[in-house]
Design an enzyme around this catalytic site. Structure first.
Site, PDB file in Angstrom:
ATOM      1  N   GLU A 101       0.805  -1.223   0.000  1.00 53.12           N
ATOM      2  CA  GLU A 101       0.000   0.000   0.000  1.00 53.12           C
ATOM      3  C   GLU A 101       0.837   1.271   0.000  1.00 53.12           C
ATOM      4  O   GLU A 101       0.443   2.283   0.581  1.00 53.12           O
ATOM      5  CB  GLU A 101      -0.984  -0.009   1.172  1.00 53.12           C
ATOM      6  CG  GLU A 101      -2.018  -1.118   1.061  1.00 53.12           C
ATOM      7  CD  GLU A 101      -3.100  -1.057   2.126  1.00 53.12           C
ATOM      8  OE1 GLU A 101      -2.934  -0.315   3.116  1.00 53.12           O
ATOM      9  OE2 GLU A 101      -4.109  -1.766   1.971  1.00 53.12           O
ATOM     10  N   GLU A 148      -4.725  -8.438  -0.667  1.00 49.20           N
ATOM     11  CA  GLU A 148      -5.372  -8.208   0.623  1.00 49.20           C
ATOM     12  C   GLU A 148      -6.848  -8.001   0.363  1.00 49.20           C
ATOM     13  O   GLU A 148      -7.237  -7.146  -0.447  1.00 49.20           O
ATOM     14  CB  GLU A 148      -4.767  -6.992   1.328  1.00 49.20           C
ATOM     15  CG  GLU A 148      -5.259  -6.788   2.750  1.00 49.20           C
ATOM     16  CD  GLU A 148      -4.459  -5.704   3.474  1.00 49.20           C
ATOM     17  OE1 GLU A 148      -3.226  -5.703   3.323  1.00 49.20           O
ATOM     18  OE2 GLU A 148      -5.058  -4.862   4.145  1.00 49.20           O
TER      19      GLU A 148
END
Length: 806
Positions: free
Chosen positions: A430, A533
């Site tokens: 991220e 994820e």
């Protein structure tokens, strides 16, 4: 099914005893260096000196996490689980008694910003708290007393989005070696080719010579099967005797190779040695798992040529009340319970983890996505008042990124490349979060499945830098290992698609972006995509199951973990399939209904008003309500149909499995008794069942250990304590306070109730049960003998467990 699927792990415990007691450094004689340290939670610069008076310092053995010992406070940051950091010093006095030419110290992990001194001399600094590192002690060793001093600076304690711990929280090793030895992480293998008839294994060896060698140097590589039989061997003369590092590669031909896979994780042993004039001077042993990996933009992923779905979970490195110090037995139990659910892959979120975890994944049969970092050149938001609440802070690892990231990534790959479980190298998680910190004009008018913190911000760092950095880090990985693909977990795919990031990696991970799968597969037909994820909802799984080109997902998360907590009281983020004590939660059973290949069924309950139609995958298995109250009974099963019985009489007709929701349900009025579900085959035969019973008032405690005999050398046992009524039924509504006392050569590591809102002391010897249950971690202290562990609670009959340390 309940007893079979989630029974305490007994079969794999023996593996822990068989695992080699060694550091993963590829050379020398490595011995644990954990005992007899001194610690002080303060910062005195004179602590590095040999003559410093440390007589009043606390004595302890490593590993050690000082944050978990502290008092939780609502004034501290929620991202850390409301626990503090600080600055601490460790010291150890020691004498070198062997006659080895060289000595090294190896730290598996120190959180964080460590400085290591020997006899007042700085050996080095390592700011990254997750990377393993080694220092040469030889130049500064002296006869008699030597002092290692380690400064750990975690004063910027809210430097992560989750709980990290503080201190020397992993094992430390002392390594003795000759002047010529294998280099650190200097032995590596790859399966160059595999067929049913033969495999070719290349073995790369780096030999480090601290002085010019005058003798004849040879290296040898020998492969043994799981029974200890030699199956291949090659010996080669070293081409260069000059001081420095010489690299040598040999090939081994393995007849009829036994492949490593997830159901049969077969391991060979590779023995590599250095000889001088025919005499062995150094060597090491390495596990080898022969397997092939294949990634395809249309077909997904294949292990050994078999196309499959990766059913993964993300894992942080803490274990609730134990903090960052997680014994091998705790990891083994956690992995075994995850495997029982149907999990076949682990994502190391979001950093390299303890070496023992990779060893266990090799032996238990998991795929592993190894990950380098959660942050690059700029800091991310860290929530200090509650998860995604209030004004964030911006401490982190960004300040040492430019100096250390390439070395950190390289060291991760060098350390872990010999593990057959590792199938992906991730360079970051991220780092492309929109406006946290990077931004791009595409954000104006665009939406994603995560908070964007607004549209395009021209004053923010340009997202184009992400691709530049990704190419640098991917090159670091490929310089060490090309046998596995490079990946990254993208949070802002819409933004990253405008950069070079997706092209810099081989496999592209999408975080919570299932709605982009079809669009991006059509737009970028050569891109290999997976869910790096995802949430635990069934829709995210169907997006994997029903699309050949999506090879898998990694759920957030495998277990509950400390940090990323909500408003006080909240220990952590309560999203795990397993709770803090690694017991399955209802959503764990729900996941088993989707993933497990073994027949299973589960029932949970909750009150519902007539006409309501909401279905929960988080329904607890409780059967205690007001008589006549309308209760929804939900069934999670992988059977094609199920029926419900109460005290042997059908109260819920046979209903088919609902593929859209994954849940079968019945609404019935409550009546005490024993309720059970039967998951049935198409012909009506019972394939699986699960039962729950009404309980009366708490009457006694019941305790059982996962084993009664354990090594005296700091082995850990799990004792499950339950509150039961007179009939022996667990009283799941109870919250009694339990006190633990120990007699004999063991100590209490912690009591885990698994209640996310319980903010009581982690370090004392009493704790409240949650849903009628408590877990006690008991560790032996080094001596043989009988251990008596007793549990008591006011007005309840107590319980005792007897263990033997041998």
């Amino acid at each position: 099914m309940k007893n079979k699927l989630f029974a305490s792990a007994l079969l794999i415990i023996a593996m822990l005893a068989l695992m080699p007691l060694r550091a993963q450094v590829s050379f020398g004689d490595a011995r644990k260096f954990n005992d007899g340290w001194l610690f002080c939670l303060s910062d005195d610069s004179l602590s590095l000196r040999n003559d410093y008076d440390d007589g009043k310092w606390r004595r302890l053995d490593l590993p050690h996490d000082w944050s978990i010992e502290a008092q939780l406070s609502p004034s501290l940051a929620s991202c850390t689980g409301y626990l503090p950091g600080g600055i601490g010093w460790y010291r150890k006095h020691f004498t070198v008694t062997d006659r080895a030419a060289r000595h090294y110290i190896y730290f598996e992990g120190v959180y964080n910003r460590s400085e290591v001194y020997l006899n007042g001399h700085l050996l080095g600094k390592r700011p990254n708290g997750y990377i393993s590192f080694l220092y040469d002690l030889t130049p500064y060793l002296q006869e008699g007393d030597n002092v290692i001093a380690v400064r750990v600076d975690h004063s910027r304690y809210a430097d992560s989005r989750w709980y990290t711990g503080s201190g020397i929280y992993r094992d430390v090793w002392m390594i003795s070696a000759p002047q010529t030895h294998f280099a650190q992480w200097g032995v590596a293998w790859q399966a160059a080719s595999i067929s049913d008839r033969r495999a070719t294994v290349t073995v790369d060896m780096e030999v480090k010579k601290h002085e010019t060698e005058k003798g004849r140097l040879e290296v040898s590589a020998t492969l043994y099967d799981a029974e200890g039989k030699q199956v291949a061997q090659r010996r080669s003369r070293l081409s260069d005797n000059a001081k420095g590092i010489t690299k040598q590669t040999v090939s081994l031909n393995v007849p009829k190779p036994h492949r490593w896979n997830l159901t049969d994780p077969y391991l060979y042993t590779l023995k590599t040695e250095i000889y001088r004039n025919g005499e062995r001077i150094d060597g090491c042993e390495t596990n080898v798992g022969l397997r092939t990996l294949q990634f395809d933009a249309n077909k997904g992923f294949a292990l050994n040529g078999q196309w499959m779905k990766v059913k993964g979970v993300c894992l942080h490195h803490d274990a609730g009340v134990l903090g960052a110090v997680v014994p091998p037995e705790v990891w083994e139990r956690r992995l075994t319970n995850l495997k029982a659910i149907g999990v076949n892959a682990i994502r190391m979120s979001h950093n390299p983890q303890a070496p023992v975890l990779y060893d266990l994944c090799d032996r238990l049969g998991f795929l592993v996505m190894d990950e380098a970092s959660d942050e690059w050149e700029f800091p991310k938001r860290k929530w200090v008042k509650g998860w995604n609440v209030g004004e964030p802070s911006y401490d982190g690892s960004f300040d040492f990124f430019e100096e250390w990231i390439e070395r950190d990534v390289t060291d991760m790959v060098r350390r872990d490349r010999n593990h057959p479980c590792v199938f992906l190298w991730s360079i970051g998680n991220e780092v492309d979060y929109p406006n946290d910190p990077y931004s791009h004009p595409v954000l104006d008018g665009t939406t994603i499945n995560q908070p964007m913190f607004g549209g395009y911000k021209p004053e923010a760092p340009s997202a184009m830098r992400i691709g530049v950095i990704a190419k640098r880090l991917a090159a670091c990985v490929r310089a060490v290992d090309t046998s596995r693909p490079v990946t990254g977990a993208l949070a802002g795919v819409v933004m990253s698609n405008q950069t070079e990031y997706p092209e810099a990696v081989d496999v592209v991970g999408y975080n919570y972006t299932e709605n982009r799968y079809d669009i991006d597969h059509a737009t970028y037909p050569d891109r290999v995509i997976y869910g790096s994820e995802t949430g635990v909802g069934i829709e995210a799984w169907h997006a994997v199951r029903d699309k050949d080109f999506i090879f898998g997902q990694f759920l957030w998360t495998g277990t509950d973990y400390l940090g990323e907590a909500g408003r006080w009281p909240s220990r952590g983020l309560y999203t795990g399939l397993l709770d803090f004590g690694s017991f399955p939660k209802p959503r764990g059973y729900f996941r088993a209904s989707l993933w497990s290949e073994q027949p299973m069924a589960y029932i949970g309950t909750y009150p519902i008003r007539k006409g309501e139609n909401w279905l929960s995958m988080d329904a607890w298995d409780t059967w205690n309500y007001e008589p006549g109250e309308l209760i929804r009974v939900v069934c999670y099963t992988n059977a094609p149909q199920a029926r419900l019985l109460l005290d042997g009489k059908e109260v819920g007709e046979m209903k088919p499995y609902d593929d859209k929701t994954g849940i079968i349900f019945w609404d019935i009025p409550y009546r005490p008794g024993t309720l059970w579900v039967e998951g049935c085959n198409a012909n009506g035969s019972v394939a699986s069942s699960y039962r729950i019973s009404s309980s009366t008032h708490p009457y006694a405690l019941r305790a059982r250990a996962d084993r009664s005999n354990l090594s005296a050398n700091k082995a850990t046992a799990h004792i499950t304590v339950e509150v039961v009524d007179k009939e022996g039924t667990v009283v799941k509504l109870s919250d009694n306070d339990i006190t633990c006392r120990i007699e004999g050569p063991a100590r209490l590591l912690g009591l885990e109730g698994s209640n996310n809102s319980d903010m009581s002391d982690y370090t004392d010897n009493h704790h409240r049960v949650f849903r009628g249950r408590l877990l006690a971690y008991i560790q032996t202290t080094g001596e043989k003998g009988t251990i008596r562990v007793s549990f008591s609670s006011p007005l309840l009959k107590g319980a005792e467990v007897v263990l033997t340390a041998e």
